[in-house]
Design a protein around this motif. Structure first.
Motif, PDB file in Angstrom:
ATOM      1  N   VAL A 157       0.724  -1.174  -0.056  1.00 19.33           N
ATOM      2  CA  VAL A 157      -0.092  -0.245  -0.031  1.00 19.33           C
ATOM      3  C   VAL A 157       0.867   1.195  -0.031  1.00 19.33           C
ATOM      4  CG1 VAL A 157      -1.723   1.416   1.312  1.00 19.33           C
ATOM      5  CG2 VAL A 157      -2.114  -1.061   0.850  1.00 19.33           C
ATOM      6  N   CYS A 158       1.831   1.466   0.856  1.00 20.45           N
ATOM      7  CA  CYS A 158       2.746   2.266   0.853  1.00 20.45           C
ATOM      8  C   CYS A 158       3.497   2.681  -0.366  1.00 20.45           C
ATOM      9  CB  CYS A 158       3.916   2.144   1.874  1.00 20.45           C
ATOM     10  SG  CYS A 158       4.899   3.765   2.249  1.00 20.45           S
ATOM     11  N   GLY A 159       4.254   1.689  -0.961  1.00 24.63           N
ATOM     12  CA  GLY A 159       4.959   1.719  -2.197  1.00 24.63           C
ATOM     13  C   GLY A 159       3.908   1.946  -3.375  1.00 24.63           C
ATOM     14  N   GLY A 160       2.899   1.119  -3.176  1.00 22.15           N
ATOM     15  CA  GLY A 160       1.985   1.210  -4.544  1.00 22.15           C
ATOM     16  C   GLY A 160       1.150   2.640  -4.597  1.00 22.15           C
ATOM     17  N   THR A 161       0.880   3.253  -3.705  1.00 21.30           N
ATOM     18  CA  THR A 161       0.298   4.627  -3.525  1.00 21.30           C
ATOM     19  C   THR A 161       1.201   5.535  -4.161  1.00 21.30           C
ATOM     20  OG1 THR A 161      -1.345   3.923  -1.892  1.00 21.30           O
ATOM     21  CG2 THR A 161      -0.858   6.163  -2.187  1.00 21.30           C
ATOM     22  N   PHE A 162       2.458   5.399  -3.391  1.00 16.84           N
ATOM     23  CA  PHE A 162       3.582   6.477  -3.788  1.00 16.84           C
ATOM     24  C   PHE A 162       3.889   6.174  -5.175  1.00 16.84           C
ATOM     25  CE2 PHE A 162       7.778   8.042  -4.267  1.00 16.84           C
ATOM     26  CZ  PHE A 162       7.814   9.205  -3.332  1.00 16.84           C
ATOM     27  N   GLY A 163       3.991   5.040  -5.596  1.00 13.34           N
ATOM     28  CA  GLY A 163       4.462   4.984  -6.918  1.00 13.34           C
ATOM     29  C   GLY A 163       3.319   5.423  -8.031  1.00 13.34           C
ATOM     30  N   THR A 164       2.105   4.878  -7.846  1.00 16.37           N
ATOM     31  CA  THR A 164       1.196   5.294  -8.724  1.00 16.37           C
ATOM     32  C   THR A 164       0.997   6.984  -8.648  1.00 16.37           C
ATOM     33  OG1 THR A 164      -0.159   3.197  -8.370  1.00 16.37           O
ATOM     34  CG2 THR A 164      -1.469   5.187  -9.177  1.00 16.37           C
ATOM     35  N   VAL A 165       0.953   7.557  -7.630  1.00 10.53           N
ATOM     36  CA  VAL A 165       0.848   9.062  -7.618  1.00 10.53           C
ATOM     37  C   VAL A 165       2.291   9.635  -8.325  1.00 10.53           C
ATOM     38  CG1 VAL A 165       0.626  11.123  -6.433  1.00 10.53           C
ATOM     39  CG2 VAL A 165      -0.584   8.988  -5.611  1.00 10.53           C
ATOM     40  N   GLN A 166       3.438   9.097  -8.198  1.00 13.16           N
ATOM     41  CA  GLN A 166       4.510   9.638  -8.779  1.00 13.16           C
ATOM     42  C   GLN A 166       4.487   9.448 -10.084  1.00 13.16           C
ATOM     43  OE1 GLN A 166       8.028   7.126  -8.135  1.00 13.16           O
ATOM     44  NE2 GLN A 166       9.030   8.834  -7.319  1.00 13.16           N
ATOM     45  N   PHE A 167       3.827   8.160 -10.543  1.00 15.78           N
ATOM     46  CA  PHE A 167       3.804   8.254 -12.205  1.00 15.78           C
ATOM     47  C   PHE A 167       2.664   9.195 -12.744  1.00 15.78           C
ATOM     48  CE2 PHE A 167       1.762   6.180 -15.855  1.00 15.78           C
ATOM     49  CZ  PHE A 167       2.653   5.834 -16.726  1.00 15.78           C
ATOM     50  N   LEU A 168       1.888   9.251 -12.288  1.00 12.39           N
ATOM     51  CA  LEU A 168       0.580   9.917 -12.814  1.00 12.39           C
ATOM     52  C   LEU A 168       0.995  11.701 -12.662  1.00 12.39           C
ATOM     53  CD1 LEU A 168      -2.604   8.587 -11.266  1.00 12.39           C
ATOM     54  CD2 LEU A 168      -1.668   8.308 -13.519  1.00 12.39           C
ATOM     55  N   VAL A 169       1.750  11.843 -11.485  1.00 10.31           N
ATOM     56  CA  VAL A 169       2.036  13.436 -11.768  1.00 10.31           C
ATOM     57  C   VAL A 169       3.218  13.694 -12.782  1.00 10.31           C
ATOM     58  CG1 VAL A 169       2.667  15.268 -10.041  1.00 10.31           C
ATOM     59  CG2 VAL A 169       1.118  13.594  -9.332  1.00 10.31           C
ATOM     60  N   SER A 170       4.034  12.758 -12.692  1.00  4.70           N
ATOM     61  CA  SER A 170       5.500  13.060 -13.234  1.00  4.70           C
ATOM     62  C   SER A 170       5.118  12.949 -14.978  1.00  4.70           C
ATOM     63  CB  SER A 170       6.578  11.910 -12.956  1.00  4.70           C
ATOM     64  OG  SER A 170       5.863  10.668 -13.216  1.00  4.70           O
ATOM     65  N   ASN A 171       4.043  12.196 -15.186  1.00  5.79           N
ATOM     66  CA  ASN A 171       3.768  11.948 -16.700  1.00  5.79           C
ATOM     67  C   ASN A 171       2.867  12.812 -17.194  1.00  5.79           C
ATOM     68  OD1 ASN A 171       4.808   9.060 -18.106  1.00  5.79           O
ATOM     69  ND2 ASN A 171       5.141   9.204 -15.794  1.00  5.79           N
ATOM     70  N   PHE A 172       1.785  13.559 -16.189  1.00  6.18           N
ATOM     71  CA  PHE A 172       0.758  14.313 -16.686  1.00  6.18           C
ATOM     72  C   PHE A 172       0.890  15.543 -16.136  1.00  6.18           C
ATOM     73  CE2 PHE A 172      -0.629   9.691 -16.968  1.00  6.18           C
ATOM     74  CZ  PHE A 172      -0.691   9.729 -18.352  1.00  6.18           C
ATOM     75  N   HIS A 173       1.738  15.791 -15.386  1.00  4.78           N
ATOM     76  CA  HIS A 173       1.736  17.287 -14.640  1.00  4.78           C
ATOM     77  C   HIS A 173       3.393  17.733 -14.867  1.00  4.78           C
ATOM     78  CE1 HIS A 173       2.410  20.317 -11.485  1.00  4.78           C
ATOM     79  NE2 HIS A 173       1.111  20.647 -12.210  1.00  4.78           N
ATOM     80  N   GLY A 174       4.295  17.097 -14.392  1.00  2.00           N
ATOM     81  CA  GLY A 174       5.698  17.531 -14.447  1.00  2.00           C
ATOM     82  C   GLY A 174       6.097  17.111 -13.150  1.00  2.00           C
ATOM     83  N   PRO A 175       7.598  17.524 -13.068  1.00  2.88           N
ATOM     84  CA  PRO A 175       8.219  17.307 -11.954  1.00  2.88           C
ATOM     85  C   PRO A 175       8.212  17.962 -10.660  1.00  2.88           C
ATOM     86  CG  PRO A 175       9.612  18.430 -13.284  1.00  2.88           C
ATOM     87  CD  PRO A 175       8.213  18.329 -14.066  1.00  2.88           C
TER      88      PRO A 175
END
Length: 549
Positions: free
Chosen positions: A228-246
């Motif tokens: 849950v900890c890594g999955g949530t972090f990784g999912t949000v990390q992917f979405l924000v980095s790919n569709f918003h920016g760094p």
């Protein structure tokens, strides 16, 4: 005077690289094997770096000494300034008795130390990395873990391992925005590629963190929390980095990861516990103990917004002035523009800037100082008592500030002399295996300089030029420099010293060499895994490489 860097002064790149590595070997050898105190080892490494720069790479002595002096000053400000004020916040929490309350609250929420490590070392540390960076996450999470009853070496190790996946997006994405500026590549493409790399490792690191803490069997007992900890972090990390920016990756991912853990713990608990205390604490003012950390989040969050940076630094010349002063940027003579980077690191000879910016208002350390002061006042501490706490913190970290200054002096000497580039060029000559070694170049850069941003400045163009020569994807190789660099963060001298400072002053406190030995092989293993990922992506999964936007 003008001096051009020579990356192969001995006429054999392997031999030149071995000589270039002597300062690093001296430093790490003294720390890891001879148990020499960190500031003495750093001084020895600095002396070796100066000798190699002047007598082997033929850098003018005046330029070499100036580079080391600039690094020492940078070590004290802004890095030492961050460490000092992070410890100040922690000490306020301790001396007001609120850290005991906080410790019991977290124990009540997550009595198991494995869960506490996930919450603090990984999720909360990522949030602080997104706001501040430059050692602040390690300093703060290490101190918090100590307060929760973790042994000093364990706290240092977990703080360093936890501070990996978020580093490339730290300080509101500065490493990647800098990498884009250096190479001219699209920022969103680089953000998307690094986001994919680190999303995979964000799933892995929580499992790795707990396994490093209690072993693989103990990790399996809390696998839902790791997932849950890594999955949530990784999912949000992917979405924000790919569709918003760094810019907001770590802040958003860290906050939502903590929230997901809190929700999980309402429905699930590990069968066996690694905690000695699971007493649930009820308080009439449950948020009072969080005051220093809430103030930290508010002040650092405000301080790192573009508007605040612009106002506190003053506007650049040529723009409409909205500020009555300008943050002093001082070119450092005679070093400024006197050292030329040479091909193949850059397409054509390029002078290196050497300037010191005393941005004391906009510095992250200043935000931490104000956060500590305000939280102390809110907790009923008088100004005179706050001054006393601050002076005790300064005395506590005096030797460590000296060590950080010496470490950065060494790093700046290797940077301006070109010796670190020599080691990078040796790895760049690996041909078909270059995709594997590309992240290791970034790892080497961070291990030497202590900064993913500095590593990107140092090797970004080298990665791009080498990729073009080998007909590989330049965005992938350039992004791999930053992705691989994060794995070097846990062993760079700056982080090691910060971790030992944050966990010092307690029975059994580790020295820098002990901390280094505890995390070294974790760093190597994760860097190798990143190399394998980039190689697979380059040759067998090129469709996963983001394109221009």
């Amino acid at each position: 005077m003008t001096w051009s860097q020579n990356y192969d002064p001995l006429g054999n790149l392997v031999l030149s690289s071995l000589v270039a590595a002597l300062p690093v070997v001296t430093l790490l050898g003294l720390l890891a094997f001879w148990h020499v105190r960190a500031h003495i080892a750093a001084f020895a490494g600095l002396v070796m770096a100066l000798l190699v720069a002047v007598f082997v790479f033929h850098m003018p002595a005046q330029l070499a000494l100036t580079a080391s002096g600039l690094g020492a000053v940078f070590g004290l400000f802004p890095i030492g300034w961050i460490v000092l004020n992070a410890i100040f916040i922690y000490q306020i929490s301790v001396e007001t008795g609120q850290f005991e309350v906080l410790k019991k609250q977290i124990a009540g929420l997550a009595g198991d130390k494995r869960i506490q490590a996930l919450l603090i070392a990984f999720a909360f540390g990522a949030f602080v990395e997104g706001c501040a960076g430059f050692g602040a996450p390690v300093a703060i999470t290490g101190a918090m873990l100590i307060g929760l009853g973790f042994k000093p070496l364990e706290a240092a190790k977990l703080a360093l391992i936890g501070n990996t996946a978020p580093v490339a997006f730290g300080s509101l994405g500065i490493p990647l925005t800098t990498l884009s500026d250096v190479t001219g590549l699209d920022l969103h493409v680089l953000s998307a590629i690094v986001g994919l790399h680190l999303t995979i490792f964000s799933f892995i690191v929580p499992f790795w963190l707990v396994a490093a803490q209690v072993g693989w069997r103990g990790m399996v007992e809390v696998w839902p929390a790791c997932l849950v900890c890594g999955g949530t972090f990784g999912t949000v990390q992917f979405l924000v980095s790919n569709f918003h920016g760094p810019w907001l990756v770590d802040i958003a991912a860290g906050l939502l990861s903590m929230a997901a853990m809190v929700i999980l713990l309402r429905f699930w608990r590990p069968r066996s516990s690694a905690s000695e205390n699971q007493q649930v604490v009820k308080s009439e003012r449950p948020f009072r103990a969080w005051t220093p950390w809430i103030m930290l989040s508010i002040f650092v969050g405000l301080w790192t917004t573009p508007f605040a940076k612009e106002m506190l630094n003053g506007y650049r010349p040529g723009t409409k002035p909205h500020s009555t002063w300008q943050a002093p940027i001082t070119p450092v003579a005679p070093l400024h523009l006197s050292v030329q980077k040479m091909p193949p690191v850059v397409p054509k000879p390029e002078p290196e800037k050497a300037a010191f910016t005393f941005n004391y208002l906009s510095a992250t350390g200043t935000a931490l100082l104000l956060a500590g002061t305000v939280s102390g006042l809110l907790l009923g501490v008088s100004l005179s008592s706050l001054v006393g706490i601050y002076l005790r913190c300064l005395w506590r970290v005096r030797t460590s500030l000296l060590t950080i200054a010496l470490m950065l002096a060494l790093g700046y000497t290797t940077r301006y002399s070109g010796t670190d580039t020599t080691m990078g060029l040796m790895l760049a000559g690996t041909g078909v295996l270059f995709p594997f070694f590309s992240p290791l170049i970034g790892w080497l850069g961070v291990a030497l300089t202590g900064s993913d941003t500095s590593s990107n400045v140092l090797f970004g163009n080298l990665q791009q030029v080498t990729a073009q020569q080998l007909h590989l994807s330049p965005p992938l190789m350039v992004a791999a420099n930053s992705s691989g660099g994060v794995m070097g963060k846990m062993i760079d001298a700056q982080s090691i010293v910060v971790a030992s400072v944050a966990t010092g002053g307690h029975p059994g406190s580790p020295d820098a060499g002990t901390v280094l030995r505890a995390v070294f092989w974790h760093s190597i293993a994760l860097a190798v895994l990143m190399g394998l990922l980039v190689m697979v992506q380059s040759y067998w999964m090129p469709w996963t490489i983001a394109g221009p936007r």
